[in-house]
Design a protein around this motif. Structure first.
Motif, short mmCIF file in Angstrom:
data_model
loop_
_atom_site.label_atom_id
_atom_site.label_comp_id
_atom_site.label_asym_id
_atom_site.label_seq_id
_atom_site.Cartn_x
_atom_site.Cartn_y
_atom_site.Cartn_z
N ALA A 34 -11.88 -11.58 4.98
CA ALA A 34 -11.43 -10.21 4.70
C ALA A 34 -10.75 -9.65 5.93
O ALA A 34 -11.20 -9.88 7.06
N PRO A 35 -9.66 -8.93 5.76
CA PRO A 35 -8.99 -8.35 6.91
C PRO A 35 -9.77 -7.19 7.51
O PRO A 35 -10.47 -6.47 6.79
N ALA A 36 -9.66 -7.04 8.82
CA ALA A 36 -10.29 -5.92 9.52
C ALA A 36 -9.21 -5.21 10.31
O ALA A 36 -8.44 -5.85 11.02
N ALA A 37 -9.16 -3.90 10.18
CA ALA A 37 -8.22 -3.09 10.96
C ALA A 37 -8.94 -1.80 11.35
O ALA A 37 -9.68 -1.24 10.54
N TYR B 36 -3.05 0.08 4.89
CA TYR B 36 -1.77 -0.61 5.01
C TYR B 36 -1.91 -1.84 5.91
O TYR B 36 -1.47 -2.95 5.56
N LEU B 37 -2.52 -1.66 7.07
CA LEU B 37 -2.66 -2.76 8.02
C LEU B 37 -3.52 -3.88 7.46
O LEU B 37 -3.23 -5.06 7.67
N ARG B 38 -4.57 -3.54 6.75
CA ARG B 38 -5.41 -4.58 6.13
C ARG B 38 -4.61 -5.43 5.17
O ARG B 38 -4.72 -6.66 5.17
N ALA C 176 0.82 -1.21 0.00
CA ALA C 176 0.00 0.00 0.00
C ALA C 176 0.86 1.26 0.00
O ALA C 176 0.56 2.23 0.69
N ALA C 177 1.95 1.25 -0.74
CA ALA C 177 2.86 2.39 -0.87
C ALA C 177 3.46 2.81 0.48
O ALA C 177 3.82 3.96 0.67
N MET C 178 3.53 1.87 1.42
CA MET C 178 4.13 2.15 2.72
C MET C 178 5.13 1.05 3.05
O MET C 178 4.99 -0.08 2.60
N SER C 179 6.07 1.41 3.88
CA SER C 179 7.08 0.46 4.33
C SER C 179 7.52 0.86 5.72
O SER C 179 7.77 2.03 5.98
N PRO C 180 7.63 -0.11 6.64
CA PRO C 180 8.13 0.25 7.97
C PRO C 180 9.59 0.67 7.91
O PRO C 180 10.33 0.24 7.02
N ASP D 45 7.43 -6.80 14.94
CA ASP D 45 7.32 -5.39 15.32
C ASP D 45 7.62 -4.56 14.08
O ASP D 45 8.73 -4.62 13.54
N LEU D 46 6.64 -3.80 13.64
CA LEU D 46 6.79 -2.93 12.47
C LEU D 46 6.92 -1.50 13.00
O LEU D 46 5.96 -0.93 13.52
N ALA D 47 8.11 -0.93 12.90
CA ALA D 47 8.37 0.39 13.47
C ALA D 47 8.29 1.48 12.40
O ALA D 47 8.84 1.32 11.30
#
Length: 159
Positions: free
Chosen positions: A123-126, A76-78, A36-40, A63-65
């Motif tokens: 389906a993921p839930a966040a 992103y979390l989903r 999702a165009a993000m990276s820890p 652990d995603l910092a």
């Protein structure tokens, strides 16, 4: 800053703890969390010991910092949850520091300390808001995850 943000930032940078419980012994590679165009900014992996009661399954913790908390984490979390559940061949969830214990997996006691989940084939839930986290609806959803856990990874029968 809401309670979820405060909980994930208690030690400084945002640390999102993602757990998996499944049959796969393989670790997710660090680049698996670039979605999702993000990276820890940093990823730590922690194996957790086997369930003392002998439940089948392997638990792993990541652990995603993130140095920057000003992001829209929910999409992103989903995606991370979906990927982790698939790779673990089991359940993936997001929990606050200190929320994991085999005796309390997906119980009412910890429902408000779990802010995301994905079950196999689901389906993921966040969530990222306190009102939903404390709602009866969320507690019910976490109870449904517990039912999947009991069905897919049951406790061994004792004679």
């Amino acid at each position: 800053m809401n309670e979820i943000e405060e909980a994930v930032c208690w030690s400084g940078p945002a640390v999102i703890i993602l757990f998996t419980l499944g049959v796969s012994e393989s670790w997710l590679p660090e680049n698996a969390f670039t979605v999702a165009a993000m990276s820890p900014d940093h990823v730590e992996r922690y194996p957790l010991g086997p369930d003392p009661e002998g439940r089948r399954g392997i638990v792993q913790s990541y652990d995603l910092a993130f140095d920057d908390i000003d992001r829209d984490f929910v999409p992103y979390l989903r995606e991370c949850l979906q990927k982790a559940s698939t790779e673990a061949e089991g359940i993936a969830w997001l929990g606050f520091e200190g929320s994991f214990h085999y005796d309390n997996l997906f119980t009412d006691e910890v429902a408000d300390k779990i802010y995301g989940y994905c079950i196999p084939g689901g389906a993921p839930a966040a969530i990222w808001d306190d009102e939903t986290l404390k709602s009866d609806r969320w507690k019910h959803e976490i109870a449904e995850v517990r039912a999947v856990l009991e069905r897919d990874l049951p406790m061994p029968h004792r004679d």
